[in-house]
Design a protein around this motif. Sequence first.
Motif, short mmCIF file in Angstrom:
data_model
loop_
_atom_site.label_atom_id
_atom_site.label_comp_id
_atom_site.label_asym_id
_atom_site.label_seq_id
_atom_site.Cartn_x
_atom_site.Cartn_y
_atom_site.Cartn_z
N LEU A 1 1.04 -1.09 -0.01
CA LEU A 1 0.03 0.01 -0.12
C LEU A 1 0.97 1.22 0.05
CD1 LEU A 1 -2.74 -1.15 2.48
CD2 LEU A 1 -3.07 -0.88 0.10
N GLU B 1 -21.95 13.13 -3.23
CA GLU B 1 -21.31 14.46 -3.10
C GLU B 1 -21.12 15.07 -4.62
OE1 GLU B 1 -17.93 15.83 -0.41
OE2 GLU B 1 -17.83 13.29 -0.86
N GLY C 1 -6.92 0.73 -1.57
CA GLY C 1 -6.05 1.24 -0.54
C GLY C 1 -4.69 1.91 -1.08
N GLN C 2 -4.22 1.52 -2.46
CA GLN C 2 -3.09 2.15 -2.80
C GLN C 2 -3.48 3.58 -3.14
OE1 GLN C 2 -2.18 -0.35 -6.25
NE2 GLN C 2 -0.68 -1.58 -5.14
N VAL D 1 -4.16 5.62 0.30
CA VAL D 1 -3.19 5.68 1.06
C VAL D 1 -1.94 6.32 0.33
CG1 VAL D 1 -1.20 4.52 2.44
CG2 VAL D 1 -3.65 3.68 2.38
N SER D 2 -1.41 5.80 -0.60
CA SER D 2 -0.23 6.36 -1.48
C SER D 2 -0.50 7.49 -2.15
CB SER D 2 0.41 5.16 -1.88
OG SER D 2 1.62 5.81 -2.94
N GLN E 1 -1.70 11.04 -0.16
CA GLN E 1 -1.01 11.42 0.68
C GLN E 1 0.17 12.13 -0.27
OE1 GLN E 1 -0.63 11.39 4.16
NE2 GLN E 1 1.59 11.98 4.16
N CYS F 1 -9.44 15.84 -3.28
CA CYS F 1 -10.60 15.45 -4.00
C CYS F 1 -10.22 14.19 -4.96
CB CYS F 1 -11.07 16.65 -4.97
SG CYS F 1 -12.62 16.23 -5.94
N LYS G 1 -17.73 5.40 -0.94
CA LYS G 1 -17.96 6.53 -0.14
C LYS G 1 -17.57 6.11 1.27
CE LYS G 1 -21.77 7.66 -2.20
NZ LYS G 1 -23.51 8.24 -1.84
N MET G 2 -17.82 4.94 1.80
CA MET G 2 -17.37 4.69 3.13
C MET G 2 -15.95 4.36 3.26
SD MET G 2 -20.33 1.86 3.93
CE MET G 2 -19.30 0.76 4.72
N LYS H 1 -13.46 6.26 1.87
CA LYS H 1 -12.63 7.33 1.23
C LYS H 1 -11.75 7.81 2.23
CE LYS H 1 -15.72 11.16 2.13
NZ LYS H 1 -15.74 12.58 1.81
N ALA I 1 -10.08 10.18 5.14
CA ALA I 1 -10.72 11.58 5.79
C ALA I 1 -10.27 12.75 5.26
CB ALA I 1 -10.26 11.35 7.32
N CYS J 1 -10.73 14.18 2.47
CA CYS J 1 -10.86 14.12 0.85
C CYS J 1 -12.42 14.20 0.52
CB CYS J 1 -10.11 12.78 0.52
SG CYS J 1 -9.24 13.34 -0.92
N LYS J 2 -12.45 14.96 -0.64
CA LYS J 2 -13.98 15.09 -1.05
C LYS J 2 -14.02 13.79 -2.29
CE LYS J 2 -16.78 18.12 -3.79
NZ LYS J 2 -17.82 18.58 -2.88
N LEU J 3 -15.01 13.12 -2.48
CA LEU J 3 -15.17 12.01 -3.30
C LEU J 3 -16.42 12.13 -4.33
CD1 LEU J 3 -14.72 9.18 -4.51
CD2 LEU J 3 -16.09 8.56 -2.85
N VAL J 4 -16.10 12.29 -5.48
CA VAL J 4 -17.18 12.95 -6.38
C VAL J 4 -17.17 11.37 -7.48
CG1 VAL J 4 -18.27 14.23 -8.03
CG2 VAL J 4 -17.08 15.25 -6.19
N MET K 1 -7.29 17.58 -7.47
CA MET K 1 -8.06 16.63 -7.77
C MET K 1 -7.31 15.33 -8.36
SD MET K 1 -11.61 16.63 -9.85
CE MET K 1 -10.85 17.00 -11.55
#
Lengths: 139, 156
Positions: free
Chosen positions: A24, A137, B14-15, B18-19, B22, B28, B47-48, B50, B52, B54-57, B78
Amino acid sequence: MSRQYIIASHAHFAEGIFESVKLLAGDRDDVSVLNAFVDGNDDVEAASRSLVESMPDDTDVVVLTDLMGGSVNNEFTKLMLARPNVYLVTNMNLPLLLTLFLSDEDEDTESLLRQLVSSDEVRPRFVNDDSAIEEDEDF
Amino acid sequence: MILLTRVDHRLLHGQVAVSWVQGLQANCIFCVGDHVANDPVWKMTLKMGKPAGCKLVIKDMAHAIEAINSGVTDKYRMLICVQTIAEAKQLIDGCPQIKSLNLGNTKGSPTTREVARQVFLEPEEEKIIRELLDKGVEVEIRPLADDPKIEIQDVL
């Protein structure tokens, strides 16, 4: 101060969780892994001591173990008490390791760890309670 | 500002969470595709999970192109995810300001060729990539933000 990490557990959890970290967040060369009571690593006291002793004196040593009260954590507790700059975190999990490895390397180790273990992000969660349907959103 | 346009058949996982979020300091994530936009269960899962802060569209292709070209996305740092190389081509055709494409994860099949870890290309996808290169779009492979770029022309 530079930092070195030790991930230690009963059996192959330590190696396995580090495999997940690498997938990851990428590989890193500042991590040592100790899988206790498997692969001939039966003398945890000696193995943990030689790992900590192999770290340079001017390095913060962050040890992550699997279970409070377990023998792996108990051995590292002795080492933490005996040597300055050894920081011991137990009940490790994947979000904890990822957050730690992605944190600012210049931050003070002690305050970083104190903040990390109390963060909501690293707590287990009951996902059923999170699954309320939200509006999509938009921009 | 579009920081990255990525092909990843799992979209946000995850990739990416996380990566990449960051590594690029993104605020976004824009998941684009007709499949995901019409799959309520997948949308809820994304959505669950995503990250923290960070906006998700999530939008289908036509609405996504419209949104990007309208300028409403400009204020975000983005990261765009599409599932397939064909969809990436559609998006880039509709939004010529996208000049670079990252290949993260594509699905293997009996007819694909593995060109890098996690990246498998169908013959028609190789064709699409050559079209993108001819248009002057950079196409590069990186599973994670810290990985070295592999330029696609070196492995095609």
